[in-house]
Write a protein that holds these residues in place. Structure first.
Motif, PDB file in Angstrom:
ATOM      1  N   SER A   3      92.155  99.764   6.966  1.00 37.68           N
ATOM      2  CA  SER A   3      91.980 101.045   6.275  1.00 37.68           C
ATOM      3  C   SER A   3      93.117 101.288   5.281  1.00 37.68           C
ATOM      4  CB  SER A   3      91.911 102.187   7.290  1.00 37.68           C
ATOM      5  OG  SER A   3      93.154 102.341   7.953  1.00 37.68           O
ATOM      6  N   LEU A   4      94.313 100.806   5.607  1.00 41.46           N
ATOM      7  CA  LEU A   4      95.444 100.942   4.692  1.00 41.46           C
ATOM      8  C   LEU A   4      95.213 100.132   3.416  1.00 41.46           C
ATOM      9  CD1 LEU A   4      98.298 102.050   4.225  1.00 41.46           C
ATOM     10  CD2 LEU A   4      99.158  99.973   5.307  1.00 41.46           C
ATOM     11  N   VAL A   5      94.691  98.945   3.555  1.00 38.59           N
ATOM     12  CA  VAL A   5      94.381  98.102   2.400  1.00 38.59           C
ATOM     13  C   VAL A   5      93.282  98.752   1.565  1.00 38.59           C
ATOM     14  CG1 VAL A   5      93.451  95.856   1.689  1.00 38.59           C
ATOM     15  CG2 VAL A   5      95.158  95.987   3.520  1.00 38.59           C
ATOM     16  N   GLY A   6      92.280  99.300   2.219  1.00 31.72           N
ATOM     17  CA  GLY A   6      91.194  99.965   1.499  1.00 31.72           C
ATOM     18  C   GLY A   6      91.685 101.189   0.751  1.00 31.72           C
TER      19      GLY A   6
END
Length: 99
Positions: A3-6
């Motif tokens: 989710s952090l990458v997204g």
């Protein structure tokens, strides 16, 4: 972690889409304002310099409005500051040279 990458990729995409119109305007003006003078511009430059010298000799600088004098002062200050910035970049220090 996924989710952090997204979130990071969406943040980068949003930033790029917001900055693109401003960058296009900057490039449009940079192509016009930051180009060196062409050989066709040299007569106009000479004429401007001769008008400046003749105006200084005849005392035309005394017949300048307060607004024009203020703008001339700001332009002179800008030229001085850009010269100082160039000096700082050239010597790689704010004050003095390394001995």
């Amino acid at each position: 972690m996924a989710s952090l990458v997204g979130k990071t990729s969406s943040l980068i995409n949003n930033t790029l889409s917001a900055a693109r119109p401003k960058l296009n305007v900057f490039l449009k003006y940079a192509k016009v304002e930051l180009t060196p003078p062409t050989p066709g511009d040299i007569p106009a430059i000479r004429q401007g310099i001769s008008r400046l010298i003749s105006g200084a000799r005849s005392g035309a600088w005394r017949n300048v409005s307060v607004r024009e004098a203020w703008l001339n002062t700001l332009v002179t200050a800008e030229v001085f500051f850009w010269f100082y910035v160039g000096e700082c970049i050239g010597k790689r220090h704010l004050v003095g040279y390394k001995v």
